[in-house]
Motif scaffolding. Structure first.
Motif, short mmCIF file in Angstrom:
data_model
loop_
_atom_site.label_atom_id
_atom_site.label_comp_id
_atom_site.label_asym_id
_atom_site.label_seq_id
_atom_site.Cartn_x
_atom_site.Cartn_y
_atom_site.Cartn_z
N TYR A 185 0.71 -1.04 0.07
CA TYR A 185 0.02 0.05 0.20
C TYR A 185 0.93 1.31 -0.05
N THR A 186 0.41 2.33 -0.72
CA THR A 186 0.91 3.47 -0.74
C THR A 186 1.53 4.11 0.55
N HIS A 187 0.77 4.19 1.46
CA HIS A 187 1.24 4.76 2.89
C HIS A 187 2.51 3.92 3.42
N SER A 188 2.50 2.84 3.02
CA SER A 188 3.57 1.76 3.64
C SER A 188 4.67 2.32 2.74
N ARG A 189 4.71 2.38 1.38
CA ARG A 189 5.80 2.76 0.57
C ARG A 189 6.49 4.13 0.81
N SER B 197 7.37 0.33 5.77
CA SER B 197 6.64 -0.82 6.30
C SER B 197 5.99 -1.66 5.27
N VAL B 198 5.85 -2.56 5.83
CA VAL B 198 5.26 -3.86 4.72
C VAL B 198 3.75 -3.78 4.94
N GLY B 199 3.20 -3.13 4.40
CA GLY B 199 1.61 -2.94 4.52
C GLY B 199 0.79 -3.35 3.39
N PRO B 200 -0.02 -4.53 3.54
CA PRO B 200 -0.58 -5.06 2.44
C PRO B 200 -1.90 -4.32 2.20
N ARG B 201 -2.06 -3.90 0.89
CA ARG B 201 -3.47 -3.21 0.38
C ARG B 201 -4.50 -3.83 0.95
N ASN B 202 -4.42 -5.24 0.99
CA ASN B 202 -5.84 -5.96 1.38
C ASN B 202 -6.32 -5.84 2.78
N HIS B 203 -5.43 -5.25 3.43
CA HIS B 203 -5.68 -4.92 4.91
C HIS B 203 -6.67 -3.85 5.02
N LEU B 204 -6.78 -2.76 4.30
CA LEU B 204 -7.52 -1.72 4.29
C LEU B 204 -8.92 -2.00 3.81
N MET B 205 -9.03 -2.82 2.85
CA MET B 205 -10.26 -3.21 2.22
C MET B 205 -11.07 -4.58 3.23
N GLU B 206 -10.12 -5.01 4.00
CA GLU B 206 -10.74 -6.00 5.00
C GLU B 206 -10.94 -5.28 6.41
N GLY B 207 -10.58 -3.81 6.51
CA GLY B 207 -11.05 -3.26 7.60
C GLY B 207 -9.97 -3.36 8.77
N ALA B 208 -8.54 -3.99 8.52
CA ALA B 208 -7.84 -4.17 9.54
C ALA B 208 -7.03 -2.81 10.11
N ASN C 170 -4.40 2.19 10.01
CA ASN C 170 -4.29 3.36 10.53
C ASN C 170 -3.00 3.76 11.24
N LEU C 171 -2.26 2.70 11.58
CA LEU C 171 -1.00 3.23 12.37
C LEU C 171 0.29 3.15 11.41
N TRP C 172 0.11 2.80 10.29
CA TRP C 172 1.04 2.93 9.20
C TRP C 172 1.55 4.29 9.15
N PRO C 173 0.77 5.05 8.97
CA PRO C 173 1.43 6.69 8.81
C PRO C 173 1.86 7.18 9.93
N ALA C 174 1.57 6.78 11.15
CA ALA C 174 2.08 7.11 12.42
C ALA C 174 3.48 6.71 12.74
N SER C 175 3.62 5.23 12.44
CA SER C 175 4.81 4.79 12.50
C SER C 175 5.76 5.15 11.67
N ALA C 176 5.17 5.47 10.25
CA ALA C 176 6.27 6.17 9.21
C ALA C 176 6.58 7.43 9.46
#
Length: 250
Positions: A20-24, A57-68, A72-78
């Motif tokens: 996902y873009t946020h992770s990249r 971070s390694v944030g898979p795009r399917n996490h947002l579609m499945e409501g993980a 929402n923490l990826w931008p904060a940790s990034a």
């Protein structure tokens, strides 16, 4: 500089790769912003970005579609990683001069286009690619939301929404996986075309309220979500609009 890096390492299979873009990019963007705010030298800015790139971070795009909700923490940790990269660079820490290439091409396998780094330099400005999120759902749905807002008064004036038999939505081919009809939380609902359609036709609202837990459980919205059918535009049409959408209510 982040915009040009994103273009130089564009994913092979369309705009939305599995990462996902946020992770990249968030850590790199945060690092660059912190370095400029600290008025660092060019060398320190480069070292800051080199380090931050190795901490995406390694944030898979399917996490947002499945409501993980970890999404929402990826931008904060990034952001933390980017800010700290600037601090560490000022203390003499560094990556390699090849760190950005090593990560995006060596590890992630993105093809590299060197021309994208300098194309239109001095003519085109990254700020022109910025946006304001005016609706509380996925940016991809802006046109869809406006279609629904336009059509709703006409539906309400002519008949009851309860008379709807089906809603046919045409969208960009890259949005065809955003079709969850039973979102479990607000995050998942924001990336669900059926929920966007049902909630907006029912409430006329595209604010956070349309994606609240109460709205998710509304019996009529639940029923209407199951009447939504999603198809794609022909690619020739999709290329003419960034986020194409059309809605037909039967």
């Amino acid at each position: 500089c982040i915009r040009d890096s994103a273009r130089a390492w564009a994913p092979r299979n369309g705009q939305f790769p599995a990462l996902y873009t946020h992770s990249r990019f968030c850590a790199i963007g945060s690092a660059a912003a912190a370095a400029f705010a600290m008025d660092m030298s060019n060398d320190s800015i480069v070292r800051t970005i080199n380090m931050a790139t190795t901490m995406i971070s390694v944030g898979p795009r399917n996490h947002l579609m499945e409501g993980a909700l970890v999404r929402n923490l990826w931008p904060a940790s990034a952001t933390w990683n980017g800010l700290m990269s600037a601090q560490w660079a000022s203390c003499g820490f560094d990556g390699l001069s090849s760190s950005v290439y090593d990560v995006f091409t060596g590890v992630l396998g993105f093809p590299f286009d060197a021309n994208a780094l300098t194309k239109d330099i001095g003519k085109d400005w990254a700020i022109s690619d910025s946006y304001v999120r005016i609706y509380a759902c996925h940016l991809f749905f802006n046109t869809l939301v406006e279609c629904l807002m336009d059509i709703r008064p006409k539906l309400v004036s002519k008949a009851s929404l309860k008379d709807i038999e089906s809603v046919i939505v045409l969208t960009h081919p890259e949005a065809l996986d955003l079709i969850d009809k039973s979102p479990n939380n607000s995050l998942q609902a924001r990336f669900s075309i059926p929920h966007v359609v049902a909630a907006i036709l029912t409430t006329g609202d595209a604010s956070p309220t349309a994606f609240s837990s109460r709205t998710l459980k509304d019996p009529f919205i639940v029923e209407l979500r199951n009447k939504v059918q999603v198809g794609s535009f022909e690619m020739s049409n999709s290329h003419r609009h960034k986020w194409p959408a059309a809605v037909k209510v039967i």
